[in-house]
Design a protein around this motif. Structure first.
Motif, PDB file in Angstrom:
ATOM      1  N   GLY A 142       9.487   1.019 -32.863  1.00  0.00           N
ATOM      2  CA  GLY A 142       9.685   0.646 -31.673  1.00  0.00           C
ATOM      3  C   GLY A 142      10.377  -0.363 -31.735  1.00  0.00           C
ATOM      4  O   GLY A 142      11.230  -0.526 -32.449  1.00  0.00           O
ATOM      5  N   CYS A 143      11.110  -0.805 -30.711  1.00  0.00           N
ATOM      6  CA  CYS A 143      12.382  -1.147 -30.118  1.00  0.00           C
ATOM      7  C   CYS A 143      12.181  -2.499 -29.665  1.00  0.00           C
ATOM      8  O   CYS A 143      11.885  -2.601 -28.520  1.00  0.00           O
ATOM      9  CB  CYS A 143      13.384  -0.872 -29.248  1.00  0.00           C
ATOM     10  SG  CYS A 143      15.223  -1.991 -29.124  1.00  0.00           S
TER      11      CYS A 143
ATOM     12  N   THR B  35       5.634  -4.383 -32.252  1.00  0.00           N
ATOM     13  CA  THR B  35       6.687  -3.151 -31.234  1.00  0.00           C
ATOM     14  C   THR B  35       5.939  -2.931 -29.508  1.00  0.00           C
ATOM     15  O   THR B  35       7.239  -2.961 -29.475  1.00  0.00           O
ATOM     16  CB  THR B  35       6.051  -1.521 -31.592  1.00  0.00           C
ATOM     17  OG1 THR B  35       5.042  -1.032 -31.292  1.00  0.00           O
ATOM     18  CG2 THR B  35       6.797  -0.757 -33.689  1.00  0.00           C
TER      19      THR B  35
ATOM     20  N   CYS C   5       3.849  -5.232 -38.303  1.00  0.00           N
ATOM     21  CA  CYS C   5       4.778  -6.459 -37.692  1.00  0.00           C
ATOM     22  C   CYS C   5       6.096  -6.768 -37.776  1.00  0.00           C
ATOM     23  O   CYS C   5       5.851  -6.669 -38.880  1.00  0.00           O
ATOM     24  CB  CYS C   5       3.737  -7.588 -37.348  1.00  0.00           C
ATOM     25  SG  CYS C   5       2.248  -7.050 -35.827  1.00  0.00           S
TER      26      CYS C   5
ATOM     27  N   ARG D 113       9.284   0.107 -37.788  1.00  0.00           N
ATOM     28  CA  ARG D 113       7.983   1.025 -37.654  1.00  0.00           C
ATOM     29  C   ARG D 113       6.717  -0.060 -37.616  1.00  0.00           C
ATOM     30  O   ARG D 113       6.327  -0.917 -38.553  1.00  0.00           O
ATOM     31  CB  ARG D 113       8.279   1.480 -39.174  1.00  0.00           C
ATOM     32  CG  ARG D 113       8.653   2.478 -38.749  1.00  0.00           C
ATOM     33  CD  ARG D 113       8.266   3.555 -40.249  1.00  0.00           C
ATOM     34  NE  ARG D 113       9.402   4.592 -39.434  1.00  0.00           N
ATOM     35  CZ  ARG D 113       9.780   5.343 -39.106  1.00  0.00           C
ATOM     36  NH1 ARG D 113       9.123   6.362 -38.028  1.00  0.00           N
ATOM     37  NH2 ARG D 113      10.912   6.764 -39.149  1.00  0.00           N
ATOM     38  N   GLY D 114       5.906   0.336 -36.993  1.00  0.00           N
ATOM     39  CA  GLY D 114       4.392  -0.835 -36.256  1.00  0.00           C
ATOM     40  C   GLY D 114       3.469  -0.165 -37.630  1.00  0.00           C
ATOM     41  O   GLY D 114       4.419   0.471 -38.166  1.00  0.00           O
TER      42      GLY D 114
ATOM     43  N   LEU E 221      15.128  -2.406 -34.792  1.00  0.00           N
ATOM     44  CA  LEU E 221      14.405  -0.727 -34.543  1.00  0.00           C
ATOM     45  C   LEU E 221      12.993  -1.257 -35.873  1.00  0.00           C
ATOM     46  O   LEU E 221      14.051  -2.134 -37.215  1.00  0.00           O
ATOM     47  CB  LEU E 221      14.683   0.097 -34.779  1.00  0.00           C
ATOM     48  CG  LEU E 221      15.611   0.562 -33.636  1.00  0.00           C
ATOM     49  CD1 LEU E 221      16.788   1.859 -34.133  1.00  0.00           C
ATOM     50  CD2 LEU E 221      15.143   1.243 -32.603  1.00  0.00           C
TER      51      LEU E 221
ATOM     52  N   SER F 179      10.838  -5.841 -24.344  1.00  0.00           N
ATOM     53  CA  SER F 179      11.136  -4.006 -25.847  1.00  0.00           C
ATOM     54  C   SER F 179      11.522  -3.038 -25.252  1.00  0.00           C
ATOM     55  O   SER F 179      11.505  -3.341 -23.814  1.00  0.00           O
ATOM     56  CB  SER F 179       9.705  -4.068 -26.074  1.00  0.00           C
ATOM     57  OG  SER F 179       8.413  -3.425 -25.222  1.00  0.00           O
TER      58      SER F 179
ATOM     59  N   CYS G 211      10.893   3.473 -27.106  1.00  0.00           N
ATOM     60  CA  CYS G 211      11.277   3.825 -28.053  1.00  0.00           C
ATOM     61  C   CYS G 211      10.902   5.227 -28.715  1.00  0.00           C
ATOM     62  O   CYS G 211       9.838   4.857 -28.770  1.00  0.00           O
ATOM     63  CB  CYS G 211      11.455   2.775 -29.257  1.00  0.00           C
ATOM     64  SG  CYS G 211      11.958   3.508 -31.045  1.00  0.00           S
TER      65      CYS G 211
END
Length: 481
Positions: A188-189, A222, A210, A181-182, A179, A241, A244
């Motif tokens: 995002g996962c 993400t 990224c 953060r974008g 996991l 992906s 999420c």
């Protein structure tokens, strides 16, 4: 109900021995996309409606006829409506992206695989019918998690654990994910393995939204797409992906092949509770046995004699009463309400006279309350990650006491250690062939119903989703009354 790649569960699909060909599959997916498009349009209209209401409230004429307090109250309500609408848009977006990714996988599917699944389903259904007549028999080595169990939203981390600089590794259903953060700050996962040399991406760092691989610096968004390949010619590539979403201070993912559900249940305590602790623990125990332990309060006076149940008397009779819903009820004679929420959540509210002491025969008659959330994430067949959230409706000042978090972690670990020595022994006997549900009694009701749901995931055909499983939660010869 969403369409599952590789199974094609759909209301119009004929089952049995007939195989659905690829053209039919494309048509079903087209209808699924059209439905998702309709839901997305509805979500956008909801945001527009909330925006129009805000404009109406801020109209100069409205300000002349309404008090400041009234305007503030209306704006606060509208802000909540707007936040809910935005959250629903994010869920719809995840569902659309998930369906699009499944469209890309269609080319790899063959009718032989579908035929094989139908033939296997007939055999499994016969075995399930036979086993139901004999009651629950949960024995032998831990089985692989069934695919149907994956088609749910799973809370896998607390939002507070995910910052903008560091990734967070998770393991669910025996696969590794990460996991982060974008660029837009949303979680995002993606698969925790670089497309280049399979290096764990969770060992890297987040660089401008990224995730950068620590081996050769490849960077991923993400969505799983590779954005940078330093020191070489760029070749378009991506890693897997998962959908999420963030809600109620939790990060949720959808690990299944079906289209994600449009709603995510709320796991927040009532409004008058204050959050005091969020704890994550990795436990070397099978997921199902831990769930059944959490759904059992009758063991407390015998197991937790040095922690929260110290001094509890042993009642002549303990029952789990379910006056309304089959998966929610209260413990008689303890002032404890409890609910199992599929696929892996247990919510409970305990009435207290003072911290650590019970009073009254029901939670409503108690002055103070402890609210708990337990989330059991099936990491592997022999390992479970536990998310624990604790809230109180009294003594809000406790959260500001120095080192209080250390104390909460210590107490949580101590309570779990009292359980684990028993559950680990139970697991060892189960692997050797002992039936862990050999003789259910009345206070086992909630645990039995959870296990029946697990069994339904293993045996039911893929078009039997959770609503069908809920219909199967009726008392039988194997379930205590």
């Amino acid at each position: 109900m969403g369409l599952e790649i590789g199974d094609f569960s759909h209301a119009d699909a004929e089952r049995g021995s007939r195989v659905i060909d690829v053209n039919q599959a494309w048509e079903l997916l087209r209808h699924d996309v059209e439905f998702l498009d309709l839901r997305a349009r509805q979500d956008v209209l909801a945001i527009k409606d909330a925006h129009d209401k805000v404009v109406e409230v801020l109209n100069p004429l409205a300000r002349e006829t309404k008090s400041i307090n009234t305007l503030k109250r209306e704006l606060a309500n509208l802000q909540e409506d707007l936040q809910r609408a935005h959250a629903q848009v994010h869920i719809s977006e995840a569902r659309v992206n998930h369906t699009i990714s499944k469209l890309a996988e269609m080319e790899t599917m063959v009718n032989d695989e579908l035929l094989q699944k139908d033939e296997e389903a007939v055999t499994v259904r016969k075995n399930a019918t036979s086993s139901k007549s004999k009651g629950l028999n949960i024995a032998g080595p831990v089985k692989r998690y069934p695919a149907e169990m994956k088609n749910y939203w799973y809370p896998v981390a607390f939002s507070a654990c995910l910052d903008s600089e560091k990734p967070l590794a998770i393991e669910i259903f025996e696969k590794n994910w990460v996991l982060f953060r974008g660029k837009d700050g949303r979680a995002g996962c993606i698969h925790d393995a670089c497309a280049h040399r399979a290096c764990p991406l969770s060992l890297g760092k987040v660089n401008d939204g990224c995730l950068q691989c620590p081996y050769h610096g490849w960077e991923y968004a993400t969505s799983g797409s590779c954005e940078k390949m330093p020191s070489t010619r760029f070749v378009p590539t991506k890693v897997k992906s998962m959908p999420c979403i963030e809600k109620d201070g939790l990060v949720w993912i959808w690990p299944g092949s079906a289209t994600p559900e449009s709603d995510i249940p709320s796991l927040l305590p009532p409004d008058n509770f204050t959050l005091h602790a969020e704890i994550i623990l990795d436990l070397e125990v099978e997921h199902g046995l831990l769930m059944e332990n959490l759904l059992d309060l009758a063991h407390a006076p015998f197991t937790h004699t040095t922690t929260f149940a110290k001094g509890w008397s042993v009642p002549s009779s303990v029952k789990f009463q379910t006056p309304v819903e089959t998966l929610r009820g209260y413990w008689d004679p303890y002032p404890i309400d409890m609910e199992f929420r599929r696929p892996c959540m247990v919510l409970s509210t305990i009435g207290l006279a003072k911290p650590g002491k019970l009073e009254g025969s029901d939670t409503q008659s108690c002055k103070n309350h402890l609210h708990q959330l337990h989330v059991c994430i099936p990491s592997t067949r022999g390992k479970t990650r536990l998310l624990y959230r604790m809230s109180l409706d009294f003594a809000p000042w406790l959260k500001y006491v120095p080192f209080i978090q250390t104390l909460w972690v210590h107490l949580a670990r101590k309570v779990l250690d009292e359980d684990l020595r028993l559950v680990e022994g139970q697991q060892e006997r189960m692997v050797r062939g002992a039936n862990v549900w050999n003789l259910p009694v009345p206070y086992d009701k909630l645990g039995v119903r959870y296990r029946k749901w697990r069994v339904s995931c293993e045996h039911d055909h893929a078009d039997h989703h959770q609503h069908q499983a809920e219909e199967d939660f009726t008392p039988s010869s194997s379930e205590p009354s």
